[in-house]
Write an enzyme that holds these catalytic residues in place. Structure first.
Site, PDB file in Angstrom:
ATOM      1  CG  MET A 144      35.115  -2.615   1.761  1.00 17.85           C
ATOM      2  SD  MET A 144      34.803  -4.384   1.482  1.00 17.85           S
ATOM      3  CE  MET A 144      33.159  -4.328   0.753  1.00 17.85           C
ATOM      4  CG  ASN A 145      36.747   3.143   0.358  1.00 19.34           C
ATOM      5  OD1 ASN A 145      36.807   3.194   1.580  1.00 19.34           O
ATOM      6  ND2 ASN A 145      37.691   3.673  -0.411  1.00 19.34           N
ATOM      7  CG  ASP A 146      39.055   2.573  -3.419  1.00 16.60           C
ATOM      8  OD1 ASP A 146      37.888   2.944  -3.194  1.00 16.60           O
ATOM      9  OD2 ASP A 146      39.930   3.326  -3.848  1.00 16.60           O
ATOM     10  CD1 TRP A 170      36.362   6.560   2.892  1.00 15.10           C
ATOM     11  CD2 TRP A 170      36.732   8.535   3.857  1.00 15.10           C
ATOM     12  NE1 TRP A 170      37.656   6.941   2.584  1.00 15.10           N
ATOM     13  CE2 TRP A 170      37.907   8.157   3.167  1.00 15.10           C
ATOM     14  CE3 TRP A 170      36.733   9.740   4.548  1.00 15.10           C
ATOM     15  CZ2 TRP A 170      39.047   8.947   3.139  1.00 15.10           C
ATOM     16  CZ3 TRP A 170      37.874  10.535   4.530  1.00 15.10           C
ATOM     17  CH2 TRP A 170      39.011  10.133   3.824  1.00 15.10           C
ATOM     18  CD1 TRP A 205      43.521   6.423   2.278  1.00 13.27           C
ATOM     19  CD2 TRP A 205      44.200   8.137   1.035  1.00 13.27           C
ATOM     20  NE1 TRP A 205      43.048   7.570   2.877  1.00 13.27           N
ATOM     21  CE2 TRP A 205      43.451   8.639   2.133  1.00 13.27           C
ATOM     22  CE3 TRP A 205      44.726   9.050   0.129  1.00 13.27           C
ATOM     23  CZ2 TRP A 205      43.211   9.998   2.323  1.00 13.27           C
ATOM     24  CZ3 TRP A 205      44.494  10.404   0.310  1.00 13.27           C
ATOM     25  CH2 TRP A 205      43.747  10.874   1.400  1.00 13.27           C
ATOM     26  CB  THR A 206      43.862   2.809  -3.613  1.00  9.40           C
ATOM     27  OG1 THR A 206      42.489   2.845  -3.201  1.00  9.40           O
ATOM     28  CG2 THR A 206      43.987   1.852  -4.776  1.00  9.40           C
ATOM     29  CD  GLU A 325      39.820   9.133  -6.929  1.00 13.36           C
ATOM     30  OE1 GLU A 325      40.227   9.377  -5.789  1.00 13.36           O
ATOM     31  OE2 GLU A 325      38.635   8.851  -7.181  1.00 13.36           O
ATOM     32  CG  ASP A 358      37.949  12.960  -7.713  1.00  5.62           C
ATOM     33  OD1 ASP A 358      36.920  12.594  -7.126  1.00  5.62           O
ATOM     34  OD2 ASP A 358      38.761  13.746  -7.203  1.00  5.62           O
TER      35      ASP A 358
END
Length: 661
Positions: A144-146, A170, A205-206, A325, A358
């Protein structure tokens, strides 16, 4: 200057503003809903203080039997703090992992801070199982990330998140989805969106959610196309009357934004929650990019979330900060204690601009003034601008996102706490990363220069079995055990008072002190360090100090530092062991205060009511389960400290798959 150039999109019929009503039923051509997810439930894993010299001598002799006896407690502390971590057997394979994310045009998703890259510790299943948190949100398994698109809808808090359904590393980024009544106990739902269209086939993505008048919800997110171009896409719920928002429609006309001239195809991502323009009929949204090495936030205008116009100039730009980002932009009240809707502006309001850099993988923010008529945000203090001033969190923390909770009229902040162990260890344990405890965000009316972050009040519902320790006197070089039993799941509130006479008598001490370069809690000065030792074993062979350190200039001015030291947190060589921290404002008459949330391998530390925050990942090999202990300590050489603490054990949150789905 390049950062101030006008960015104007050429006319494109597919991106033109439509006269059609927002989100017509005829748009509902692509419903994204996953099935077949694993539903395995995750594995969850009045004493006093004796400070007499007799007890301390007994403690030292007991813990260090067979070793050379330290002459005093200061030697005992430093004998353990200064030891280098032992080596372990060499693994048959290298721990240096491949770069993940950068080739696809996003930030590095692999932790590369392990210095002893050819060694792997012989982790046992018990050690790895202990690392899983008990009251922080994390998926049942895998990467998991953002945090993405948090919102409140029909009695439920929704959290979407970057997720790899296939592995603990990832890749194949999909939108995980979970709901909660209280931000603490969570129910996993089927995936909200998967990478299955040309405009997002290489990653969903985010993104961010916007709730429109009348309750309609739109979700803007970045997709990585089949040509590896970052574009912005629109999605919305298939059934707004569904409290769980199980099904999502990807707008057939996606993408709705493409990189404009002058912007790289891999430098265009992460749209924010939209806010109303001054005319009340159009919406504005910002997203991050860069021009050369200048980080920028661009603003687009829309009337229906299908067609967009790039406004001239940029919302803000800061040279030498690189790619921005996960930009976040929201108002805070300078007078009240409530949060504000994202569209709020005017007297009594400041705006927070935040960017995830970043280049160095930190989240920076600044306070300033927003002029919507000229599409400009100006920082209050140029020396504390985005990317060069304050950070949201001085530890392992990235890609944060806020939302306005209309239920309780507060702004809530989520953040991603990644792993700092080896990729090999993550694959063995089968998961990677957690989210922070949700935090409220308000303007600090006392300092006027920062925000305050604090765990949501709902976290206190997990507390039980409180123990208090009042006015514990800590002489220079002393340590005091806090006998509370196992110290794996805790909520700690502590305060520290420095001997006033000794402080005033000190003419100069450690001018130029810096947490990150100090050498950690083993480096002694006249006025620090002092604080808490968390996740320590009984012999102090493993420990994580969270502490204050005071430096003083010849003009009499003092500066307080708040630090977290991982350098002796684990015997394992294949984990990160950094010292985190920063200065923290302390006003006249204030005690030094800290709140720590300890949850297995995660420690979140808040200083002075949340003026500074540090999130740490800790991977002990001995200080686990019932062997984890808690101590107060004072490793200063020239000042006594009086400490008080109230400590609660924390129950585990109920985090599981939603029944009957």
């Amino acid at each position: 200057m390049a950062a101030n150039r006008s960015l104007t999109l050429p006319y494109d019929p597919e991106l033109a503003v439509s006269d059609a009503p927002l989100l017509e039923q005829s748009d509902q051509a692509e419903v994204s809903r996953s099935s077949g997810q694993s539903r395995q439930r995750p594995v969850k894993v009045l004493a006093g203080i004796f400070l007499s010299s007799l007890f301390l001598l007994t403690l030292i002799l007991t813990l260090f039997q067979g070793q050379e006896e330290p002459r005093d407690q200061a030697q005992m502390i430093n004998a353990n703090l200064n030891k280098s971590s032992p080596s372990s057997s060499v693994s048959p394979y290298s721990l240096i992992p491949a770069s993940r994310g950068v080739p696809q045009g996003v930030s590095e998703k692999t932790f590369r801070g392990v210095s002893d890259a050819n060694d792997i510790y012989p982790w046992t299943n018990a050690m790895l199982s202990w690392q899983r948190t008990s009251y922080h949100f994390q998926p049942e398994k895998n990467w998991m990330n953002d945090p993405n698109g948090p919102l409140f809808h029909m009695g439920w808090y929704h959290l979407f998140y970057q997720y790899n359904p296939d592995s603990a590393i990832w890749g194949n980024i999909t939108w995980g989805h979970a709901v909660s009544r209280d931000l603490i106990h969570w129910l996993y739902l089927p995936f909200a969106m998967v990478p299955d269209r040309p405009f997002d086939v290489n990653g969903v993505w985010t993104g961010s959610a916007t709730i429109l008048p009348g309750g309609k919800i739109v979700m803007l997110y970045t997709g990585d196309t089949d040509d590896l171009v970052q574009v912005q896409n629109l999605a919305y719920p298939a059934n707004l009357s569904d409290p769980l928002l199980l099904d999502w429609i990807k707008y057939p006309g996606n993408p709705v934004m493409i990189p404009p001239p002058g912007i790289g195809k891999k430098d265009f991502r992460d749209p924010t929650t939209a806010w109303l323009a001054p005319d009340g009929t159009k919406w504005l949204v910002t997203l991050g990019s860069k021009i050369n090495k200048t980080g920028i936030a661009m603003v687009y205008e829309t009337s229906d979330f299908k067609g967009y116009r790039l406004l001239d100039g940029v919302l803000h730009a800061v040279p030498h900060t690189g790619m921005w980002e996960c930009v976040d932009f929201y108002p805070v009240s300078t007078a009240g204690d409530n949060g504000l809707d994202t569209s709020a502006n005017g007297p009594g309001t400041k705006h927070v601009l935040k960017a995830s850099l970043d280049d160095n993988k930190h989240d920076y923010y600044a306070l300033g003034t927003y002029d919507p008529n000229n599409n400009k945000w100006t920082p209050d203090d140029p020396e504390l601008d985005v990317g060069i001033g304050l950070r949201l969190d001085y530890g392992k923390y990235y890609a944060s996102k806020t939302f306005y909770d209309q239920k309780k009229k507060r702004r809530i902040l989520w953040g991603w706490i990644g792993e700092t162990d080896s990729e090999a260890a993550d694959l063995m344990k089968g998961w990677a990363s957690v989210q922070t405890i949700p935090r409220t965000v308000v303007f600090d009316k006392k300092t006027g220069t920062n925000i305050l972050q604090w765990p949501v009040e709902e976290a206190e519902s997990l507390r039980f079995n409180a123990t208090e320790f009042d006015t514990v006197k800590l002489e220079p070089g002393s340590i005091a055990p806090l006998n509370i039993g196992s110290a794996t799941q805790l909520d700690i509130i502590a305060s520290f008072e420095v001997d006033r006479e000794a402080l005033e008598a000190t003419v100069e001490a450690d001018v130029g002190y810096n947490c990150t370069t100090s050498g950690g809690a083993a480096s002694r000065g006249k006025l620090g360090p002092f604080g808490l030792l968390v996740l320590a074993d009984g012999s102090l062979s493993e420990l994580t100090p969270v502490y204050f350190y005071i430096s003083k200039s010849t003009d009499g001015s003092a500066e307080t530092h708040f630090c977290s030291d991982e350098s002796r947190s684990s015997k394992a060589p294949d984990v990160g062991k950094l010292v985190y921290g920063s200065t923290v404002p302390v006003l006249d008459g204030e005690k030094l205060s800290a709140r720590l949330l300890v949850d297995h391998s995660v420690v979140e530390s808040f200083a002075q009511g949340g003026r500074r925050v540090i999130s740490s990942r800790v991977y002990p090999t001995k200080a686990i389960y019932g062997a984890a202990r808690l101590f107060l300590f004072n490793n200063a050489t020239g000042v006594s400290v009086t400490a008080s603490a109230k400590i609660w054990h924390m129950q585990s949150a109920d985090i599981r798959t939603f029944p009957d789905l």
